[in-house]
Design a protein around this motif. Structure first.
Motif, PDB file in Angstrom:
ATOM      1  N   GLU A  51       0.949  -1.206  -0.070  1.00 56.65           N
ATOM      2  CA  GLU A  51       0.088   0.064   0.071  1.00 56.65           C
ATOM      3  C   GLU A  51       0.782   1.133   0.008  1.00 56.65           C
ATOM      4  O   GLU A  51       1.964   1.211   0.472  1.00 56.65           O
ATOM      5  N   LEU A  52       0.430   2.286  -0.734  1.00 54.85           N
ATOM      6  CA  LEU A  52       1.287   3.444  -0.967  1.00 54.85           C
ATOM      7  C   LEU A  52       0.542   4.727  -0.972  1.00 54.85           C
ATOM      8  O   LEU A  52      -0.677   4.717  -1.445  1.00 54.85           O
ATOM      9  N   VAL A  53       0.845   5.901  -0.057  1.00 52.47           N
ATOM     10  CA  VAL A  53      -0.063   7.014   0.028  1.00 52.47           C
ATOM     11  C   VAL A  53       1.156   8.155   0.125  1.00 52.47           C
ATOM     12  O   VAL A  53       2.144   8.061   0.755  1.00 52.47           O
ATOM     13  N   ARG A  54       0.737   9.294  -0.654  1.00 51.25           N
ATOM     14  CA  ARG A  54       1.623  10.353  -0.712  1.00 51.25           C
ATOM     15  C   ARG A  54       0.992  11.295   0.523  1.00 51.25           C
ATOM     16  O   ARG A  54      -0.169  11.802   0.545  1.00 51.25           O
ATOM     17  N   ARG A  55       1.912  11.595   1.393  1.00 45.51           N
ATOM     18  CA  ARG A  55       1.368  12.632   2.516  1.00 45.51           C
ATOM     19  C   ARG A  55       1.887  13.897   2.438  1.00 45.51           C
ATOM     20  O   ARG A  55       1.147  14.794   3.129  1.00 45.51           O
ATOM     21  N   GLN A  56       2.867  14.126   1.508  1.00 48.35           N
ATOM     22  CA  GLN A  56       3.092  15.704   1.505  1.00 48.35           C
ATOM     23  C   GLN A  56       3.644  15.806   0.063  1.00 48.35           C
ATOM     24  O   GLN A  56       4.306  14.857  -0.616  1.00 48.35           O
ATOM     25  N   PHE A  57       3.329  17.117  -0.400  1.00 46.47           N
ATOM     26  CA  PHE A  57       3.935  17.505  -1.622  1.00 46.47           C
ATOM     27  C   PHE A  57       4.226  18.985  -1.539  1.00 46.47           C
ATOM     28  O   PHE A  57       3.699  19.916  -1.414  1.00 46.47           O
ATOM     29  N   GLY A  58       5.699  19.138  -1.537  1.00 36.73           N
ATOM     30  CA  GLY A  58       6.372  20.328  -1.480  1.00 36.73           C
ATOM     31  C   GLY A  58       5.895  20.927   0.010  1.00 36.73           C
ATOM     32  O   GLY A  58       5.990  20.089   0.780  1.00 36.73           O
ATOM     33  N   PRO A  59       5.317  22.050   0.147  1.00 38.49           N
ATOM     34  CA  PRO A  59       4.914  22.655   1.496  1.00 38.49           C
ATOM     35  C   PRO A  59       3.677  22.321   1.752  1.00 38.49           C
ATOM     36  O   PRO A  59       3.282  22.639   3.079  1.00 38.49           O
ATOM     37  N   LEU A  60       3.006  21.390   1.144  1.00 34.61           N
ATOM     38  CA  LEU A  60       1.490  21.020   1.311  1.00 34.61           C
ATOM     39  C   LEU A  60       1.620  19.536   2.279  1.00 34.61           C
ATOM     40  O   LEU A  60       2.281  18.654   1.884  1.00 34.61           O
ATOM     41  N   ARG A  61       0.779  19.500   3.191  1.00 36.22           N
ATOM     42  CA  ARG A  61       0.725  18.336   4.054  1.00 36.22           C
ATOM     43  C   ARG A  61      -0.587  17.910   4.083  1.00 36.22           C
ATOM     44  O   ARG A  61      -1.702  18.371   4.054  1.00 36.22           O
ATOM     45  N   LEU A  62      -0.942  16.336   3.661  1.00 34.87           N
ATOM     46  CA  LEU A  62      -2.296  15.902   3.661  1.00 34.87           C
ATOM     47  C   LEU A  62      -2.941  16.131   4.834  1.00 34.87           C
ATOM     48  O   LEU A  62      -4.397  16.215   4.874  1.00 34.87           O
ATOM     49  N   GLY A  63      -2.487  15.935   5.967  1.00 39.58           N
ATOM     50  CA  GLY A  63      -3.173  15.980   7.278  1.00 39.58           C
ATOM     51  C   GLY A  63      -4.337  15.188   7.522  1.00 39.58           C
ATOM     52  O   GLY A  63      -3.931  13.846   7.117  1.00 39.58           O
ATOM     53  N   THR A  64      -5.277  15.574   7.938  1.00 35.12           N
ATOM     54  CA  THR A  64      -6.311  14.658   8.301  1.00 35.12           C
ATOM     55  C   THR A  64      -7.543  14.645   7.402  1.00 35.12           C
ATOM     56  O   THR A  64      -8.766  14.090   7.431  1.00 35.12           O
ATOM     57  N   LEU A  65      -7.307  15.145   6.003  1.00 35.07           N
ATOM     58  CA  LEU A  65      -8.215  15.312   4.883  1.00 35.07           C
ATOM     59  C   LEU A  65      -8.529  13.836   4.577  1.00 35.07           C
ATOM     60  O   LEU A  65      -7.837  13.130   4.091  1.00 35.07           O
ATOM     61  N   PRO A  66      -9.853  13.474   4.481  1.00 34.17           N
ATOM     62  CA  PRO A  66     -10.223  11.998   4.368  1.00 34.17           C
ATOM     63  C   PRO A  66     -10.135  11.494   2.814  1.00 34.17           C
ATOM     64  O   PRO A  66      -9.994  12.325   2.061  1.00 34.17           O
ATOM     65  N   ALA A  67     -10.036  10.607   2.580  1.00 30.98           N
ATOM     66  CA  ALA A  67      -9.811  10.071   1.164  1.00 30.98           C
ATOM     67  C   ALA A  67     -11.082   9.958   0.441  1.00 30.98           C
ATOM     68  O   ALA A  67     -12.163  10.134   0.807  1.00 30.98           O
ATOM     69  N   GLY A  68     -10.815  10.759  -0.615  1.00 29.28           N
ATOM     70  CA  GLY A  68     -11.962  11.045  -1.642  1.00 29.28           C
ATOM     71  C   GLY A  68     -12.524  12.319  -1.478  1.00 29.28           C
ATOM     72  O   GLY A  68     -13.554  12.848  -1.914  1.00 29.28           O
ATOM     73  N   ARG A  69     -11.877  13.303  -0.376  1.00 29.56           N
ATOM     74  CA  ARG A  69     -12.388  14.492  -0.136  1.00 29.56           C
ATOM     75  C   ARG A  69     -11.345  15.692  -0.480  1.00 29.56           C
ATOM     76  O   ARG A  69     -10.185  15.600  -0.907  1.00 29.56           O
ATOM     77  N   THR A  70     -11.884  16.682  -0.911  1.00 28.04           N
ATOM     78  CA  THR A  70     -11.146  18.167  -1.278  1.00 28.04           C
ATOM     79  C   THR A  70     -11.442  19.140  -0.720  1.00 28.04           C
ATOM     80  O   THR A  70     -12.405  19.224   0.335  1.00 28.04           O
ATOM     81  N   ARG A  71     -10.140  20.014  -0.527  1.00 29.33           N
ATOM     82  CA  ARG A  71     -10.639  21.502   0.079  1.00 29.33           C
ATOM     83  C   ARG A  71      -9.609  22.549  -0.618  1.00 29.33           C
ATOM     84  O   ARG A  71      -8.534  22.035  -1.224  1.00 29.33           O
ATOM     85  N   GLU A  72     -10.074  23.648  -0.419  1.00 33.55           N
ATOM     86  CA  GLU A  72      -9.254  24.750  -1.189  1.00 33.55           C
ATOM     87  C   GLU A  72      -8.069  24.933   0.102  1.00 33.55           C
ATOM     88  O   GLU A  72      -8.097  24.778   1.011  1.00 33.55           O
ATOM     89  N   LEU A  73      -6.801  25.255  -0.823  1.00 31.56           N
ATOM     90  CA  LEU A  73      -5.741  25.650  -0.108  1.00 31.56           C
ATOM     91  C   LEU A  73      -6.080  26.852   0.973  1.00 31.56           C
ATOM     92  O   LEU A  73      -6.777  27.680   0.495  1.00 31.56           O
TER      93      LEU A  73
END
Length: 258
Positions: free
Chosen positions: A208-230
């Motif tokens: 199983e593989l998950v990306r938790r961080q991209f540059g300065p962005l962190r996934l945090g507690t955002l549930p799978a399948g959900r979106t939010r504005e930065l």
């Protein structure tokens, strides 16, 4: 632009969500605001929000309100495409709530979950996606077998793949339980399925593989399948990164699918 033209700087900052008008005035007086690279301390200063570049404490401020930046926690089983030719689940279901035409920055393969950026800012997307700019991505991989410290050292030292050598920027063992291990990898490579291929090469295929961080962005507690504005802070961090990248339009973008 004449003095009578433009918009007062503190109003522009407040409208951009930096802080209240009064706090923005204080930031200006303290010399913490720059316009086109020049410190501005006069409260009466006016700028052109459409053409000027503003930063506060070295962090870029988004003035172009037509640009949209969205974080998605991509679930497994979804391909990183706005329309899949094979009819598989794609990203359109996650962009329908926005009027802007959003597209994904880079890719995650269908069976990899985690942080994916959706935007209509082409220049920023280019900087984030292209490995020449060194934007790092952090992954958590559950792999088969018990990973030894020597294997972690090998990942950072480098392994040889069919398309050339590759080394993780950072690697560490998070946990070993039963017949699997959790490994954290940080890379800036843009090569296809790179994490999966690296772990297979050292004898520990990815479960199983998950990306938790991209540059300065962190996934945090955002549930799978959900979106939010930065947030304002996150947008500022991305724009700062984009503006500091030299020759951002001189390199072709390559897809990236760990």
């Amino acid at each position: 632009m004449s003095e009578a033209e433009g918009v007062r700087l503190q109003k522009v900052l407040a409208n951009a969500g930096v802080a209240s008008r009064r706090v923005c005035e204080q930031l200006i007086v303290e010399g913490r605001v720059r316009v086109n690279g020049v410190v501005v301390t006069e409260l009466g200063s006016r700028i052109d929000p459409e053409g000027d570049i503003v930063d506060v404490d070295g962090t870029a401020v988004q003035l172009d309100t037509t640009k949209r930046y969205v974080m998605l926690n991509k679930p497994t089983g979804v391909v990183s495409s706005m329309r899949d030719e094979k009819g598989r689940p794609d990203l359109r279901r996650f962009t329908k709530d926005w009027d802007e035409r959003l597209y994904n920055v880079g890719r995650l393969d269908a069976e990899t979950s985690g942080l994916l950026v959706l935007t209509n800012d082409g220049e920023l997307a280019h900087v984030l996606a292209h490995p020449s700019f060194g934007v790092t991505k952090l992954y958590i991989a559950q792999v088969r077998g018990r990973v030894a410290p020597q294997t972690i050292a090998r990942l950072t030292r480098g392994v040889e793949l069919e398309d050339g050598p590759i080394a993780a920027d950072k690697a560490r063992l998070l946990d070993t339980s039963g017949d699997t291990s959790l490994v954290e990898l940080t890379l800036h490579s843009g090569r296809n399925r790179i994490v999966r291929r690296m772990m297979a090469e050292v004898g520990h295929p990815v479960v199983e593989l998950v990306r938790r961080q991209f540059g300065p962005l962190r996934l945090g507690t955002l549930p799978a399948g959900r979106t939010r504005e930065l947030t304002t802070v996150e947008r500022g961090a991305l724009l700062t990164l984009s503006r500091s990248a030299d020759g951002a339009t001189e390199h072709p973008t390559s897809p990236e699918t760990p």
